[in-house]
Enzyme design. Structure first.
Site, short mmCIF file in Angstrom:
data_model
loop_
_atom_site.label_atom_id
_atom_site.label_comp_id
_atom_site.label_asym_id
_atom_site.label_seq_id
_atom_site.Cartn_x
_atom_site.Cartn_y
_atom_site.Cartn_z
N SER A 5 0.79 -1.24 0.00
CA SER A 5 0.00 0.00 0.00
C SER A 5 0.82 1.28 0.00
O SER A 5 0.24 2.38 -0.08
CB SER A 5 -0.96 0.00 1.19
N TYR A 104 -10.69 2.27 5.91
CA TYR A 104 -9.72 1.94 4.86
C TYR A 104 -10.36 0.99 3.84
O TYR A 104 -10.94 -0.03 4.21
CB TYR A 104 -8.51 1.27 5.51
N SER A 105 -10.21 1.33 2.58
CA SER A 105 -10.77 0.49 1.52
C SER A 105 -9.94 0.63 0.26
O SER A 105 -9.80 1.73 -0.29
CB SER A 105 -12.23 0.88 1.22
N ASN A 106 -9.41 -0.48 -0.22
CA ASN A 106 -8.62 -0.47 -1.45
C ASN A 106 -9.44 -0.12 -2.68
O ASN A 106 -8.89 0.31 -3.69
CB ASN A 106 -7.96 -1.84 -1.62
N GLY A 254 3.02 -0.81 3.99
CA GLY A 254 2.70 -1.60 2.81
C GLY A 254 2.61 -3.07 3.17
O GLY A 254 3.58 -3.67 3.63
#
Length: 304
Positions: A5, A104-106, A254
């Protein structure tokens, strides 16, 4: 290494460069920019979501990563971006009103990927190469999607694949280096080195990539990371704010299958530490406390 990330700060930088060029505004809505993605039966049919809210993870959109396991078949499986976005939009929002809190959301960053492509008529890889990799001479950084191999010398990544491949030999220490980066895309597909990550953040914080007003917004337009494990205390426009024993630090973590990375930077970019390990569970197990303690000790013991 696979940077996970940390990719989000790179993606956010490209988005903010487009804002600086007045080709995009932070308060533009996803529904206006991507009208073809709006359907009566998906999550974009609700209250409008802005570019700022995508960057900040305050959109409320479901994280597509949580929906991958039932669809997983093999490590080298290719995941089209549209399929991943579809998974993210098919589920109800975590909360109905965007901008009310952090989650949090990709999925947010895949939508930003698509917005960059629509605005520039070039894919995100091309934008990253022209706007970030080449100007900063990040020669060991790439944004792969289709291939599974990592070019050149690299650390092999190991993960606990027992939830996905329970019959694999030594399923808790399985080599996942060749996993397809397409499952992460703009939210985490970057392959890079610690030196290149440090160089990127140093030049970003020195104002080489963004004008002062947008860099200031990137770092200070933050929301509390409610529900996130310490040390994260805030999230800006693609950047975490971390509470360390020696004050606030900026950067990102990440987490990619087989790899765990942290990048900490002082506000002026003069003090930095980037470190990674080559084992990480496939499931989100939170911050590894031993790794964080050692990492923070290294960052805070910098020369005065």
């Amino acid at each position: 290494m696979r940077a996970g990330s940390i990719t989000k700060t790179f993606t956010a930088t490209v988005v903010l460069q487009l804002v600086a060029e007045r080709r995009l505004r932070l308060d533009d809505t996803v529904q206006t920019l991507l009208p073809d993605q709006v359907r009566a039966d998906n999550a974009l049919s609700g209250a409008p979501i802005t570019v700022r809210q995508l960057l900040q993870h305050t959109s409320g959109l479901y994280d597509y990563i949580d929906g991958l396991f039932p669809r997983f078949r093999r490590l080298d499986q290719y995941w089209p971006r549209d399929q991943l976005i579809g998974i993210g939009l098919a589920q109800p929002r975590y909360f109905p009103v965007p901008g009310t809190r952090f989650r949090y959301s990709n999925t947010n960053y895949l939508l930003l990927d698509l917005i960059v492509e629509r605005v520039t008529d070039r894919d995100l890889r091309t934008n990253l190469e022209r706007r970030v990799f080449a100007p900063l001479k990040l020669r060991d950084t790439a944004y792969p999607l289709a291939g599974t191999a990592i070019d050149g010398a690299h650390a092999h990544g190991y993960a606990d694949v027992s939830p996905l491949l329970p019959d694999a030999p030594d399923a808790t220490r399985f080599d996942v280096t060749a996993i397809s980066p397409s499952e992460a895309g703009a939210s985490g597909a970057l392959v890079t080195t610690a030196a290149d990550v440090a160089r990127f953040y140093r030049y970003l914080l020195h104002g080489r990539l963004l004008p002062p007003d947008l860099l200031r917004q990137m770092l200070s337009d933050t929301v509390p990371t409610t529900g996130s494990a310490p040390p994260a205390v805030g999230y800006g426009l693609g950047v975490y704010v971390y509470a360390t024993d020696c004050g606030l630090a900026y950067g990102h973590g990440g987490s990619a299958p087989g790899y765990l990375t942290f990048a900490l930077n002082s506000r002026d970019g003069r003090h930095q530490l980037v470190a990674h390990t080559n084992w990480n569970p496939l499931v989100d197990a939170g911050v590894d406390e031993d790794f964080w303690d050692a990492f923070q000790q290294g960052y805070c013991s910098r020369p005065r």
